[in-house]
Design a protein around this motif. Structure first.
Motif, short mmCIF file in Angstrom:
data_model
loop_
_atom_site.label_atom_id
_atom_site.label_comp_id
_atom_site.label_asym_id
_atom_site.label_seq_id
_atom_site.Cartn_x
_atom_site.Cartn_y
_atom_site.Cartn_z
N GLY A 64 0.80 -1.22 0.00
CA GLY A 64 0.00 0.00 0.00
C GLY A 64 0.82 1.26 0.00
N SER A 65 2.13 1.14 0.29
CA SER A 65 3.02 2.30 0.26
C SER A 65 4.44 1.80 0.13
N GLY A 66 5.34 2.70 -0.22
CA GLY A 66 6.75 2.35 -0.36
C GLY A 66 7.60 3.58 -0.30
N THR A 67 8.90 3.41 -0.17
CA THR A 67 9.82 4.53 -0.09
C THR A 67 10.96 4.35 -1.07
N ALA A 68 11.56 5.46 -1.46
CA ALA A 68 12.72 5.44 -2.34
C ALA A 68 13.54 6.68 -2.08
N THR A 69 14.84 6.58 -2.29
CA THR A 69 15.74 7.72 -2.13
C THR A 69 16.54 7.85 -3.41
N ALA A 70 16.41 8.99 -4.08
CA ALA A 70 17.06 9.19 -5.38
C ALA A 70 17.06 10.67 -5.72
N THR A 71 17.80 11.03 -6.78
CA THR A 71 17.81 12.42 -7.21
C THR A 71 16.52 12.79 -7.92
N ASP A 72 15.87 11.81 -8.54
CA ASP A 72 14.59 12.02 -9.22
C ASP A 72 13.64 10.89 -8.79
N PRO A 73 12.33 11.11 -8.92
CA PRO A 73 11.39 10.04 -8.56
C PRO A 73 11.66 8.79 -9.40
N PRO A 74 11.96 7.64 -8.79
CA PRO A 74 12.21 6.42 -9.56
C PRO A 74 11.00 5.98 -10.38
N VAL A 94 7.28 14.11 -1.29
CA VAL A 94 8.66 14.27 -0.82
C VAL A 94 8.64 14.39 0.70
N THR A 95 9.48 13.58 1.38
CA THR A 95 9.51 13.60 2.84
C THR A 95 10.81 14.15 3.40
N GLU A 188 32.06 6.27 -13.72
CA GLU A 188 32.01 7.50 -14.49
C GLU A 188 31.10 8.51 -13.80
N GLU A 189 31.43 9.77 -13.95
CA GLU A 189 30.58 10.88 -13.50
C GLU A 189 30.23 10.78 -12.01
N ARG A 190 31.18 10.32 -11.21
CA ARG A 190 30.92 10.24 -9.77
C ARG A 190 30.92 11.64 -9.17
N ARG A 191 29.91 11.90 -8.35
CA ARG A 191 29.80 13.22 -7.73
C ARG A 191 28.94 13.12 -6.48
N GLU A 192 29.14 14.08 -5.59
CA GLU A 192 28.26 14.19 -4.44
C GLU A 192 26.89 14.68 -4.91
N ALA A 193 25.84 14.20 -4.29
CA ALA A 193 24.49 14.57 -4.72
C ALA A 193 23.58 14.69 -3.51
N THR A 194 22.58 15.54 -3.67
CA THR A 194 21.53 15.62 -2.66
C THR A 194 20.39 14.72 -3.10
N LEU A 195 20.11 13.70 -2.31
CA LEU A 195 19.08 12.73 -2.64
C LEU A 195 17.77 13.10 -1.95
N THR A 196 16.69 12.88 -2.66
CA THR A 196 15.35 13.17 -2.13
C THR A 196 14.69 11.88 -1.68
N ARG A 197 14.03 11.94 -0.54
CA ARG A 197 13.28 10.77 -0.05
C ARG A 197 11.83 10.90 -0.51
N TYR A 198 11.35 9.85 -1.18
CA TYR A 198 9.99 9.81 -1.72
C TYR A 198 9.17 8.76 -0.99
N TYR A 199 7.93 9.14 -0.70
CA TYR A 199 6.99 8.20 -0.08
C TYR A 199 5.88 7.93 -1.09
N TYR A 200 5.77 6.67 -1.52
CA TYR A 200 4.83 6.28 -2.55
C TYR A 200 3.57 5.66 -1.94
N THR A 201 2.43 6.00 -2.53
CA THR A 201 1.17 5.36 -2.16
C THR A 201 0.46 4.92 -3.44
N VAL A 202 -0.36 3.88 -3.32
CA VAL A 202 -1.09 3.38 -4.49
C VAL A 202 -2.55 3.19 -4.14
#
Length: 294
Positions: A64-74, A94-95, A188-202
């Motif tokens: 019923g819900s899930g979470t993900a951490t990424a630069t963009d919504p997976p 976004v949490t 390749e293209e390794r860099r520091e990034a700010t990751l966003t936490r997403y909370y998914y619901t269906v």
């Protein structure tokens, strides 16, 4: 979801797309329940290699819900997701944010590496194995080897704990041994990034294909009737084929297009869309491209 699957195989080949440069086009295909539902949904589980995207979808649908951490919504919002015969709408909020590492790992499918720079797949971190597992399994089954050098590039983001545990990112190794085959890799293209936490619901849209198709008919099906002879010519050419409007002087195409515009599309944007049409007693999924018209 689609982003990683496409990127992963982006280096395998360059595809030249050749086609008509028409200003507009219309295609119509007869559709039963399954074809109607397919036109109005996305597969919930994408092709390899995107195990994280699969996990997000499965977790959200099954729990019923899930979470993900990424630069963009997976998993992007869009058409409902088809999963094990049912259909689901997906949404996310976004949490918060946290630091992480963004990179791409390029994999060589026919290379060699020194033994002291090769690590066994089982020695990778859990996160590394999730990243490479499905890809290396698929690649190990390929009979034809490709040109030297990395053929596959996979973009990914790790949280800081995942970065610290990662063997791939440690700098100690340049190849992975999987099922007896050595696969050199490059970062390749390794860099520091700010990751966003997403909370998914269906939410469930329909329990099965028949119910979803009936729902779509009720919401989107419209009757295409009372056409002039030139309009019928456009539509008849589009059935099981494609009608191309070469320029905006094609008044017959414009007239047909204007019959679609006030109707409820399954999906549409400023240049094309998908409609559900009844014409001469048959139901069709219609794909209309109109980017060249006002």
């Amino acid at each position: 979801m689609e982003r990683k699957a496409l990127a992963a195989f982006g280096l395998l080949a360059l595809v030249a797309l050749a086609g008509c440069s028409a200003t507009g086009s219309l295609s119509m295909k007869t559709a039963d329940d399954a074809e109607i539902a397919e036109a109005a949904s996305r597969p919930a589980v994408v092709d390899n290699p995107a195990p994280d995207d699969q996990g997000v979808v499965r977790e959200a649908i099954q729990d019923g819900s899930g979470t993900a951490t990424a630069t963009d919504p997976p998993v992007q919002q869009g058409l409902p997701l088809a999963y094990e015969g049912s259909y689901y709408e997906i949404d996310w909020n976004v949490t918060g944010t946290e630091p992480g590492t963004a990179f791409a790992v390029g994999v060589d499918l026919n290379g060699t590496a020194p033994a002291d720079e090769t690590v066994g797949f089982e020695e990778l971190s859990e996160r590394d194995r999730r990243l490479l597992g499905d890809l290396l399994t698929a690649m190990s089954e390929r009979e034809v080897r490709l040109r030297p050098g990395p053929e596959v590039a996979i973009p990914e983001e790790y949280t800081m704990p995942e970065t610290n545990e990662s063997v791939l990112l440690s700098g100690e190794y340049s190849a992975v041994r999987h099922n007896g085959t050595v696969y050199p890799f490059v970062l390749e293209e390794r860099r520091e990034a700010t990751l966003t936490r997403y909370y998914y619901t269906v939410s469930r849209v329909a329990d099965n294909t028949t119910a979803y198709a009936q729902q779509l008919r009720g919401e989107h099906l419209f009757r295409l009737s009372g056409l002039s002879e030139t309009e019928r010519s456009v539509v008849n050419d589009a059935i099981d084929g494609v009608y191309y409007a070469e320029d905006t002087d094609d008044e017959a195409f414009r007239s047909v297009m204007e019959r679609f515009s006030p109707e409820s599309a399954i999906e549409a944007d400023g240049s094309d869309g998908t409609w559900l049409v009844r014409y001469d007693g048959q139901v069709y999924v219609a794909e209309l491209s109109y980017g060249g018209f006002d």
